[in-house]
Design an enzyme around this catalytic site. Structure first.
Site, PDB file in Angstrom:
ATOM      1  N   GLU A   1      24.595   7.059  38.378  1.00  0.00           N
ATOM      2  CA  GLU A   1      24.427   8.500  38.214  1.00  0.00           C
ATOM      3  C   GLU A   1      25.663   9.167  37.610  1.00  0.00           C
ATOM      4  O   GLU A   1      25.555  10.022  36.735  1.00  0.00           O
ATOM      5  CB  GLU A   1      24.104   9.133  39.574  1.00  0.00           C
ATOM      6  CG  GLU A   1      24.016  10.646  39.563  1.00  0.00           C
ATOM      7  CD  GLU A   1      22.800  11.151  38.803  1.00  0.00           C
ATOM      8  OE1 GLU A   1      22.786  12.338  38.454  1.00  0.00           O
ATOM      9  OE2 GLU A   1      21.878  10.361  38.547  1.00  0.00           O
ATOM     10  N   ASP A   2      26.854   8.749  38.086  1.00  0.00           N
ATOM     11  CA  ASP A   2      28.063   9.506  37.754  1.00  0.00           C
ATOM     12  C   ASP A   2      29.001   8.812  36.774  1.00  0.00           C
ATOM     13  O   ASP A   2      30.060   9.357  36.444  1.00  0.00           O
ATOM     14  CB  ASP A   2      28.843   9.827  39.038  1.00  0.00           C
ATOM     15  CG  ASP A   2      28.072  10.769  39.954  1.00  0.00           C
ATOM     16  OD1 ASP A   2      27.263  11.551  39.421  1.00  0.00           O
ATOM     17  OD2 ASP A   2      28.267  10.706  41.176  1.00  0.00           O
TER      18      ASP A   2
END
Length: 754
Positions: A110-111
């Site tokens: 996600e990051d």
């Protein structure tokens, strides 16, 4: 303070530090000096799993640290500290290598620039699936708005259905975020705390993870009502200091009594958590001083048999508080919790709340579903193993099954919260099968817990051999016999308001919707077939199947139901099947109806039997209709057919919509018990004492049933009455009217037509 394996003298000597013993226990916290090193993480896992894959853990540590690089948290700490602390929480729960690695990697997709394919290649597809499941959840930041929150909860439960370790990582992730949320804006803190208290803490409890639940509740309570949290904590601390010696004395006496009877036990005192204390004060409307069970004690023995021996010793030594005994060993809770609860009057006339359990039961109480050792060699997949070993996972699977039964997200959220928060009662079928239900559940809930078909066909019940109402609240130990009837295929819709469990509510709603849909479909089919007969064209399901795309419906039943609800005209169905079909020019509805012969041919008119037929039928709202009347039907969109007498003034409102008029006829079964039909009378009576009683007496003597009476003063001498009553047919109604006219107190009687 914990007492066990030492003399009573040693125990008494330690009484001075008893206050530390009752402080709340917590998993290891994040307050470490600097970030945890690779070897620290490996050592923590190896402490409970000597066969850990050190290379896998080291590679995951380095990969996650490099992936997050220079990213920072709101506190200014390196972002990598967060997944590292999540992994540390999971080592406290003694979880397997794959879960620890997934915790380290859970934010990478996600990051960072990491991908699922890269995770699969480096760490395997199983770990990749865990990380992707957590990535999907991270995109769902839950918010207070019910619809979005409910939809996110659905996705959360679906994500963990294939591998419950996703939930364990998510709970650890939430716990660390709660521990470090002082750096977030106040509005965000409040929203996250509410969500944690609403969903995550109860979910941890349902998974049997009591320690995690307590910390999540405490952290949320501290954010949402800091003043109350501070006050309760201060009072708890003061009470702990005040009762320091008493707590030590209770522990000493318990240990000595058990040792005297040859029972080797560990005795631990603990105080309840601030949030638990606060909610109890609010629920019972009492102040802090009125609480009698702030402190609790656990007696931990070696075997289940010794639990019952220890119970006998305790009840022999001290008086028992009636109604406070619960045996969760013989009947475990759905989250696998097992223990014996009892309350006695101990030293100083203090109530002493006791939990008696084995060390294994205590481990499951602390770690819940995480107590099932996923790292055992030769273990099946987590889902397969938990199906055999965990009641908590069975609840989770049941909840996920409800996803398909909820018509909208809000319903699902309502039902899931309901089941998250409810305690349980245990009842039995006549054959001895145990049925666990939420507290306050009734026989309707019991019937649907046995089987959906049993619930749908329930008509009565016996509780402990006695006939009882279906709404009767059930209690622990009740034996329930459900009486069913094949004649009932769908439950009354009012049951939804009586039911407590989400499963019962969803099943009732589904069954009533299906019954209504079937009624509309049957009505629509009759309307379509009547039109085809009148137009002298052939109707066949096969031909309609080919025309479904032109009607934008997926099935014949959908088409018929739409016609019955007035959403599609029967003529549109004919045109879809026969493009050359031309609808015959029709007179205005009222003229056409009055022009027909008094008796409509049976093959074209829809038969009407009453309100309880298999068709969605209502009678005219202001006056009804009774057998013997010439009648017509008006299709009301979304409501079915409303039946009017041909002389009803309200029919003029539909005169310019001939397509809504349908031919109907009475079809009264002479062999069946007689049915009543609605009618309305306008009576002008002389205003004198007893006149209303005389009128009511006439109706009752002639077997009429009064539904409602409205009165208005027309003049000092006369009163107008509007009487809604039920009669069998027109002859019956006319007989009542004639008898009323014969009364001296009645000036006039007229029938009201809607």
């Amino acid at each position: 303070m914990a007492v066990g394996g030492r003399s009573a003298g040693q125990t008494q000597a330690d009484a001075g530090v008893a206050g530390a013993a009752v402080a709340p226990r917590r998993p290891a916290k994040a307050n470490r000096a600097g970030m945890m090193r690779q070897y620290d993480l490996v050592d923590r896992v190896r402490a409970y799993n000597p066969n850990t894959d050190e290379d896998l853990l080291n590679r995951a540590y380095v990969y996650a640290m490099k992936a997050h690089g220079e990213q920072k948290r709101a506190s200014g700490d390196p972002y990598f500290s967060h997944p590292l602390e999540v992994a540390a929480i999971l080592t406290d729960l003694k979880l397997d290598d794959a879960t620890i690695v997934a915790a380290l990697l859970h934010d990478t997709i996600e990051d960072t620039e990491s991908t699922r394919a890269e995770i699969d290649q480096l760490f395997g597809t199983k770990i990749g699936a865990l990380v992707e499941g957590l990535t999907k959840l991270k995109r769902l930041e839950l918010v207070s708005r019910e619809a979005k929150q409910a939809e996110n909860l659905r996705k959360l439960l679906l994500a963990i259905s294939s591998d419950v370790r996703v939930l364990l990582v998510k709970l650890a992730d939430r716990l660390h975020n709660m521990r470090t949320m002082e750096f977030m804006p106040p509005a965000s803190r409040k929203r996250i705390a509410e969500e944690t208290l609403d969903i995550y803490a109860p979910l941890a409890a349902r998974m049997g993870m009591q320690e995690m639940r307590e910390e999540l509740e405490d952290l949320s309570f501290r954010v949402l009502d800091s003043d109350a949290h501070e006050v309760v904590t201060q009072r708890l601390d003061a009470l702990t200091d005040l009762n320091r010696n008493l707590i030590g004395e209770i522990e000493t006496q318990l240990f000595a009594s058990l040792e005297k009877h040859g029972i080797k036990a560990l005795v631990k005192g603990r105080r309840k958590q601030p949030y638990s204390i606060w909610t109890k004060m609010e629920r019972k409307s009492v102040n802090f001083e009125q609480l009698s069970d702030v402190f609790g004690f656990r007696i931990i023995v070696e075997t289940p048999e010794e639990c019952y021996r220890a119970l006998g010793v305790v009840h022999t030594c001290w008086p028992v508080v009636p109604g406070r005994f619960k045996d969760y060993i013989s009947t475990p809770k759905q989250n696998d919790y097992r223990s014996i609860h009892t309350t006695v009057i101990g030293p100083g006339n203090q109530r002493v709340e006791l939990q008696i359990r084995t060390a294994e039961m205590d481990r499951i109480d602390e770690y819940g579903i995480a107590a099932h050792a996923f790292y055992k060699e030769g273990a099946d997949s987590p889902a397969e193993m938990l199906k055999r070993e965990s009641n908590a996972f069975a609840w989770l699977r049941h909840t996920i099954e409800m996803l398909a039964e909820s018509a909208n997200p809000e319903e699902f959220l309502e039902h899931t919260k309901m089941e998250l928060f409810h305690d349980q009662v245990f009842c039995f079928t006549p054959k001895g099968k145990l049925i666990a239900l939420p507290r306050h559940a009734n026989v309707i809930d019991f019937a649907y817990a046995v089987h959906t078909d049993v619930g749908n066909s329930t008509v009565g019940c016996k509780i402990n051999g006695q006939f009882s109402p279906l709404a009767s609240e059930l209690h622990n130990g009740d034996e329930v016999m459900v009486l069913t009837s094949r004649a009932q295929s769908a439950p009354p819709s009012a049951w939804e308001q009586l039911a407590v469990t989400g499963k019962a509510k969803a099943a009732i709603r589904r069954a009533t919707r299906a019954a209504v849909r079937d009624q509309y479909a049957a009505l629509g089919r009759r309307i379509v077939e009547r039109l085809f007969t009148r137009a002298k064209i052939v109707y066949a399901d096969d031909k309609l199947t080919g025309a479904l795309p032109r009607l934008a419906r997926s099935s014949i039943e959908e088409v018929m139901a739409a016609v019955g609800r007035g959403e599609i005209k029967a003529a549109d169905v004919a045109r879809a099947m026969y493009p050359d079909y031309k609808e015959e020019a029709r007179q205005s509805g009222l003229k056409a109806a009055k022009a027909k012969a008094p008796v409509e041919p049976a093959k074209t008119a829809i038969p009407i039997r009453g309100l309880n037929s298999d068709l969605p039928v209502k009678f005219a709202p202001n006056g009804g209709a009774v057998p013997g009347d010439r009648i017509v039907g008006i299709v009301m969109p979304g409501e079915g057919i409303t039946i009017y007498p041909i002389q009803a003034p309200a029919l003029k409102d539909f005169e310019e919509e001939p397509e809504r008029w349908v031919d109907v006829r009475w079809d009264i079964d002479e062999s069946a018990p007689p049915r009543r039909f609605p009618a309305r009378l306008h009576v002008q009576n002389v205003n004198e004492p007893g006149s209303l009683a005389q009128i009511a007496g006439v109706i009752a003597e002639h077997d009429g049933n009064i539904d409602n009476i409205g009165m208005s003063r027309r003049s000092p001498d006369f009163t107008d009455l509007i009487i809604d009553l039920e009669v069998y047919d027109l002859k019956h109604l006319n007989g009542i009217i004639n008898q009323l006219r014969a009364k001296a107190v009645v000036a006039s009687v007229e029938r009201v037509n809607g």
